[in-house]
Design an enzyme around this catalytic site. Structure first.
Site, short mmCIF file in Angstrom:
data_model
loop_
_atom_site.label_atom_id
_atom_site.label_comp_id
_atom_site.label_asym_id
_atom_site.label_seq_id
_atom_site.Cartn_x
_atom_site.Cartn_y
_atom_site.Cartn_z
N GLY A 161 0.83 -1.20 0.00
CA GLY A 161 0.00 0.00 0.00
C GLY A 161 0.86 1.25 0.00
N SER A 162 0.42 2.24 0.70
CA SER A 162 1.09 3.54 0.64
C SER A 162 2.46 3.54 1.28
CB SER A 162 0.23 4.60 1.31
OG SER A 162 -1.00 4.69 0.62
N THR A 163 2.78 2.52 2.07
CA THR A 163 4.13 2.49 2.63
C THR A 163 5.16 2.38 1.52
OG1 THR A 163 4.12 0.08 2.88
CG2 THR A 163 3.33 1.37 4.75
#
Lengths: 629, 385
Positions: free
Chosen positions: A321-323
């Site tokens: 995801g956004s990590t």
């Protein structure tokens, strides 16, 4: 006449005696021939047989090495088990003896009968197991009267024990009866059927070291199997103790913070690569396997949808995801295709190839620089970055941060994750790479997969200035510091720009990870929410599948602290937990709090949590960050 | 002179009896040397078989019996007149048969079979006496019947009874090995006595045909022993055990053996009955092929000497007695060694002069005494070979 008869008889009898003499010669020749065959021709074969007859090798088990935490505390121990045995031939009547023993060790008549039955199929001079796992009371009751029970002996065995129960059970692993695949895995170990062997975790990884060397007693035995004397003895080489880098308090806190949610936490020392805590929930109690697990219990463990036997920290592969956005940002900076102060406009979505790529903030973020884009996790910003640099650069930088390949932790369960590339897609699907896939990759969706350990190592590498280390669970004389896998490939200035953005995630007014703020130091991190099911979204941005808990998004959070001198790097995933900022960040906070408070001696650091900009500017409502994707 | 008077006073002197000097001059010293060599070799093996010093009592007991037996042998051969045996053969046979009956009715059960008779502290097996008794009775019978070389049914029914009565009683004990041994020895005597060749063939056919009948009357353990002979590996810890372990012991001795007292099979209890019926395997293991060949050679020469004595005997009784005694000795050697090396079933036949056991030792020495006695007297008529 008589004399003639007599001569006739003498002649006839002499002929017959000659026949008998011939038979004698034949018989003796047959015996000699047979002896020649046995002794001269087959002598060597029979010599070997005789040697095997003579010596029986009896293994002496080596005490298995203990497993310790970084402070030297015992995580895995050996505890003695006491068994009551009787040598039938010395018992002076087995049944009578057992019935006399019964009141002291709680033997039922059924058990007595089954022992008597068993005694019939076993040689009378061999000890017959009557009862295992004697309690202390039973042991002492029998021990003081041992002389009045002929042929009775108490045998001591070492049992593997895990005093902390489920604590770090996935790291420690468990033991089980040796299988043929175990034998293949450790060709140098001479297993006996029924031996216990490490099946998972460190118990497996360090099987040869923990096991030590089995000793041998060479017993001279007679044909009945009775031991005559000891010919030779090789003492066992005890297994070595294994000290881990696991911080027991931190481990406990990580597991408690996850609670009964399904997920994983990995905490590392970014300077050394040492793993401080590795939690995976739900967990199991390795003691169960030692005391004998019932088929029902085993099936329950195997079929549990929450996969308690799986070490999600290294086996769980999740879309980051956004990590993953920090990888894209770093690649764009390194490629010289991004000016950190450059403003990029987000109106909530991006149209490409007749497809609309949404930002989680459908209203749009407006104009954003790098720091804002990271802290608010703007998807459109990173779509555009991805377009500038392409999948090849993303792949290369992901590898520099340790993604898409085994970290080298050493546990065989570890999964490699996946960083897609053109070559991979060609191999896997025999298809070319589509530009749209680059966009999806940039926000850590699509094909990208990473384990919590990889994410922890990634954030540790960012924290320590770009040195990718091989993470380890094993303590060494450098405190668990391990070799460097990648170093100096990443521009340190670019890394510091990323770190500023990550700090803003936690401490910025509109940061998505504000719930990770600690009173004991400044934290930098990144939230992530990874889609479990690639569902289409309704116009209002809500997932269609929100009703089913198993279709809920996974919540992720990666962080390091303190910002100035990173001492801990952490990754958290809560399966189906929803949003990273709301679910995963608080878990990370608990672990970070504990660690930093210990570092600072409990002294709170000013300017970390208050004033909370979020409180003063009420207009920027929290629901915004809770929906980031 | 004094000695002859002493013998005369005992009433055992016959009119044709030889003087002591003459007997000593005619004495078959070569046979005595062979027997002594075997017996001394046997004692040495026994010393190892009983476990050296651990059971030294057994060793001394056997040694004592050997000395007593030899004294008896010399007494018989040097002092007893020729006619004495002929006079008392049927009595000897009858007493032996009565003792067998006594055993059958109330003997001591040892090793699962009734074989022993206990007289005070003295235990012995009447079947041992009967081995010699049958030979003497048959020789006496054929001697009395006169000379013929074509024996028919008229001359054979009585010998058949003389043989079958004790054989039946011994087989009932049950001691099949000894029963068959007695029958075989009796058969040899009849053969030498002049059974027609047709009769020989008929006898062999009857023997072959009676096989199934015998088989059906065998005890289970006896059947197993026979079956085991052909495939000992099928039941290595059961009935095949003796044969397997014995073969291992014999084979592992190799050419030169493991050395005196060094046999692992023998000293680790792998060998059952190692100081009695299986003592040959102790020799084989510790002395190797050289040792077994030495003993086989000694036995072969002894048997050969026996046949020569038989053929040189001066009358029918002497010929038949010597033949039977030689057969008794020879068959025991062949069957015992054959059993140990796995070509005969396990039957309780001891190895003459070597196996531990008082009855066996005494019987063999008695048999040898009678053989020597025949030899000494054959020379009286100048028919020495």
């Amino acid at each position: 006449m008589l004399e003639n008869d007599h001569d006739l008889f003498r002649g006839e009898s002499r002929r017959r005696l000659l026949v008998l003499g011939g038979l004698t010669g034949l018989s003796v020749a047959a015996l000699a021939g047979r002896l020649f065959h046995l002794q001269v021709l087959k002598g060597g074969t029979y010599h070997d047989l005789a040697e095997n007859n003579r010596i029986s090798l009896e293994p002496i088990a080596a005490p298995r090495g203990r497993i310790l935490d970084r402070t030297g505390g015992v995580l895995v121990d050996n505890t003695p088990e006491y068994r009551l045995s009787v040598i039938p031939e010395l018992s002076g009547g087995l049944g009578r003896l057992l019935r006399r023993l019964a009141p002291y060790v709680d033997l039922s008549e059924e058990e007595i009968l089954s022992v008597i039955k068993k005694s019939r199929s076993q040689r009378r001079f061999l000890p017959l197991k009557v009862k295992s796992r004697l309690t202390w009371e039973e042991l002492s009751r029998v021990q003081v009267r041992i002389h009045s029970f002929p042929g009775t002996e108490i045998q001591t065995y070492n049992l593997r024990s895990y005093p902390n129960g489920t604590l770090a059970s996935h790291v420690l692993g468990y033991l089980g009866e040796v299988s043929s695949s175990d034998k293949n895995a450790f060709p140098t170990i001479n297993f006996r059927s029924g031996d216990l062997v490490g099946k998972a975790g460190m118990e497996r990884q360090f099987e040869p070291l923990l096991r030590g060397g089995e000793g041998v007693r060479e017993m001279e035995v007679n044909a009945l199997g009775r031991q005559v004397r000891e010919l030779n003895r090789t003492d066992p080489r005890p297994g070595m103790d294994l000290r881990l880098t696991i911080d027991p308090e931190l481990q406990r806190e990580a597991e408690a913070a996850l609670g009964d949610r399904v997920g994983a936490v990995v905490a590392m020392d970014p300077k050394t690569g040492a793993v401080l805590a590795m939690a995976s929930q739900p967990s199991f109690d390795p003691n169960m396997f030692i005391q004998g697990i019932s088929r029902k219990e085993w099936n329950a463990l195997l079929t549990d949808k929450r996969r308690p036997l799986t070490n999600k920290a290294i086996q769980g592969q999740y879309p980051p995801g956004s990590t993953f956005k920090m990888v894209v940002a770093l690649a764009a900076l390194d490629d010289g295709k991004l000016n950190p102060s450059e403003g990029i406009y987000c109106n909530g979505s991006l149209n490409r190839q007749n497809h609309r790529f949404y930002c989680w903030q459908h209203r749009g973020h407006g104009r954003m620089d790098l720091k804002q884009a990271i802290s608010q996790s703007c998807d459109v910003y990173f779509y555009k970055m991805a377009e500038r640099i392409g999948i090849d650069s993303i792949e290369r930088h992901a590898h520099l941060l340790g993604l898409g390949k085994l970290t080298g932790l050493g546990l065989r369960e570890e999964a490699a994750g996946l960083i897609p590339s053109r070559a991979w897609k060609r191999r896997r699907f025999n298809a070319g790479w589509f530009p749209g896939e680059t966009l999806i990759t940039a926000i850590g969706q699509g094909y990208v997969l990473a384990t919590p350990l990889q994410l922890a190592n990634m954030i540790a590498t960012i924290a320590n200035g770009g040195t990718l280390r091989r993470p380890t669970l094993v303590w060494n004389d450098k405190g668990g510091q391990t070799e460097i896998v990648e170093h100096g490939q990443i521009n340190r200035h670019h890394l510091s720009l990323i770190r500023e953005g990550l700090e803003e995630v936690v401490h910025g007014a509109r940061g998505t990870g504000r719930k990770a703020r600690s009173e004991f130091g400044r934290v930098a991190g990144k939230t992530g929410t990874s889609q479990v099911v690639r569902g289409k979204r309704a116009a209002d941005g809500k997932a269609l599948n929100a009703s089913n808990p198993l279709y809920q998004d996974h919540a992720l959070f990666v962080a390091f602290a303190p910002v100035d001198d990173p001492a801990i790097a952490i990754s958290v995933i809560v399966e189906n937990g929803g949003h990273g900022g709301s679910t995963a960040a608080p878990v990370a906070k608990r672990v970070i709090d504990l660690y930093l408070s210990r570092l600072s001696g409990g002294v709170k650091v000013a300017g970390t949590t208050n004033p909370d900009p979020g409180n003063t500017t009420k207009r920027q409502a929290p629901p915004q960050e809770e929906q980031e994707e | 002179m004094i000695r002859t008077n002493w013998a005369a006073m005992l009433g055992i002197a016959g009119d044709d009896r030889l003087g002591l000097g003459e007997r000593l001059r005619r004495y078959p010293w070569s046979l005595v040397a062979l027997l002594l060599s075997i017996a001394i070799l046997g004692l040495i093996i026994l010393y190892s078989a009983v476990g050296g010093r651990e059971n030294i009592d057994l060793f001394w007991g056997q040694g004592l019996r050997l000395v007593v037996g030899l004294l008896l042998l010399f007494a018989i051969t040097l002092f007893v007149g020729e006619k004495l045996f002929r006079r008392y053969t049927y009595l000897f046979y009858g007493i032996s048969l009565l003792l067998l009956l006594a055993v059958a009715m109330g003997g001591t059960v040892g090793m699962g079979a009734r074989r022993w008779l206990v007289l005070g502290s003295f235990r012995f097996q009447p079947s041992e006496l009967m081995k010699v008794g049958v030979i003497l009775a048959l020789a006496r019978y054929f001697h009395d019947r006169g000379v013929t070389t074509q024996l028919g049914w008229k001359e054979l029914w009585m010998p058949a009874i003389l043989i079958m009565a004790p054989v039946g009683l011994i087989a009932k004990q049950p001691d099949l090995g000894t029963a068959l041994l007695v029958a075989a020895v009796g058969g040899v005597v009849i053969f030498v006595a002049g059974l027609s060749w047709r009769g020989v063939v008929a006898g062999l056919v009857v023997l072959g045909a009676s096989g199934p009948l015998v088989w059906s009357n065998l005890h289970d353990y006896q059947r197993r022993r026979v079956a085991t002979l052909f495939s000992p590996e099928q039941d290595p810890l059961g009935s095949g055990y003796h044969i397997i372990q014995s073969k291992i012991a014999v084979g592992s001795g190799g050419v030169f053996g493991k050395g005196f007292l060094e046999g692992s099979q023998s000293h680790l209890d792998f060998l059952p009955e190692r100081h009695t019926d299986f003592i040959f395997s102790v020799l084989a293991e510790e002395w190797g092929f050289l040792g077994t060949m030495l003993l086989i050679l000694l036995y072969g020469l002894t048997i050969l000497r026996g046949w020569i004595i038989a053929s040189a005997a001066h009358d029918r009784f002497g010929i038949l007695t010597a033949s039977g005694l030689t057969a008794l000795f020879g068959i025991q050697v062949v069957v015992n060694v054959g059993m140990v090396i796995g070509i005969f079933p396990v039957v309780g036949i001891p190895l003459p002069l070597v196996s531990y056991g008082g009855s066996s030792m005494m019987t063999v020495l008695l048999a040898m005494a009678l053989l020597i006695h025949v030899d000494i007297h054959s020379k009286q008529h100048g028919r020495a070979v």
